[in-house]
Design a protein around this motif. Sequence first.
Motif, mmCIF file in Angstrom:
data_model
loop_
_atom_site.group_PDB
_atom_site.id
_atom_site.type_symbol
_atom_site.label_atom_id
_atom_site.label_comp_id
_atom_site.label_asym_id
_atom_site.label_seq_id
_atom_site.Cartn_x
_atom_site.Cartn_y
_atom_site.Cartn_z
ATOM 1 N N PHE A 50 0.482 -1.233 0.014
ATOM 2 C CA PHE A 50 0.176 -0.070 -0.014
ATOM 3 C C PHE A 50 0.956 1.114 0.079
ATOM 4 N N ARG A 54 0.266 4.170 -2.955
ATOM 5 C CA ARG A 54 -0.117 5.437 -2.473
ATOM 6 C C ARG A 54 0.738 6.438 -2.985
ATOM 7 N N GLN A 57 0.197 6.697 -6.828
ATOM 8 C CA GLN A 57 -1.191 7.566 -6.923
ATOM 9 C C GLN A 57 -1.294 8.820 -6.513
ATOM 10 N N ASP A 63 -4.381 5.486 -11.299
ATOM 11 C CA ASP A 63 -4.790 4.420 -10.610
ATOM 12 C C ASP A 63 -3.646 3.242 -10.546
ATOM 13 N N PHE A 65 -1.644 -0.432 -8.877
ATOM 14 C CA PHE A 65 -1.422 -1.428 -7.862
ATOM 15 C C PHE A 65 0.038 -1.578 -7.759
ATOM 16 N N ALA A 120 -1.871 -4.529 -3.563
ATOM 17 C CA ALA A 120 -2.675 -3.386 -2.964
ATOM 18 C C ALA A 120 -3.077 -2.614 -4.475
ATOM 19 N N LEU A 122 -5.187 0.616 -5.601
ATOM 20 C CA LEU A 122 -5.689 1.704 -5.464
ATOM 21 C C LEU A 122 -6.604 2.497 -6.882
ATOM 22 N N SER A 125 -10.778 6.701 -4.643
ATOM 23 C CA SER A 125 -10.628 6.576 -3.550
ATOM 24 C C SER A 125 -10.845 5.354 -2.882
ATOM 25 N N GLU A 126 -10.885 4.004 -3.525
ATOM 26 C CA GLU A 126 -11.141 2.864 -3.161
ATOM 27 C C GLU A 126 -9.580 2.208 -3.058
ATOM 28 N N SER A 127 -9.754 1.288 -2.063
ATOM 29 C CA SER A 127 -8.234 0.525 -1.779
ATOM 30 C C SER A 127 -8.925 -1.079 -1.493
ATOM 31 N N HIS A 128 -8.162 -1.742 -2.208
ATOM 32 C CA HIS A 128 -8.387 -3.425 -2.019
ATOM 33 C C HIS A 128 -7.079 -3.966 -1.831
#
Length: 197
Positions: A50, A54, A57, A63, A65, A120, A122, A125-128
């Motif tokens: 993450f 981050r 992003q 966007d 990963f 991770a 992004l 605003s979504e994170s998974h």
Amino acid sequence: MKICFATNNSKKLEEVKAALGADFEVVSLADIGCQEELPETGDTLQHNAFQKARYVQTHYGVDCFADDTGLEVEALDGKPGVYSGRFAGEPRSDERNLSLLLERMAEKANRKAAFRTVIALLMGSESHAFEGKVDGEILQHRSGEEGFGYDPVFRPEGYEKTFAELTLLEKNAISHRGRAVRKLADFLKTHQAGKTP
């Protein structure tokens, strides 16, 4: 769908592109003009993944990963784990990492190990997070020329070959990263389908 994979590792990029398939245009850090080293100061794979995503992003507005992968060796109390890439210190070296691992494992009867990857993602605003794991064992000697990292000494459960002896297609079918990427792909395809009018 275009998405950035936050990596400078060309072998990882090749693996992920192969696993995601033609539905996705995966671009690298070089493709978006990111030349700097991404931060990796977490004490878990998920934290590191993450942290990298981050950074990209926030600084590049795309966007993306990111993944972090660890080799967890039972006889070494789960090490090198989150420190797999820099097990033998800086600068990072697959060769030195491998040599140190074989040295530490020289007298160990228990050769059990597992590779674990956390991806991770992004998107806006979504994170998974998506995880993949494969069990196996550490061999006493290197075997095979494919792959990277610890692949030449890791033999996955149920196989006679190391990761470095498998083709990219064979490795992706069973590997930790392959499993995590399939979860990512399933999510992205579902996400895209939900957006289609």
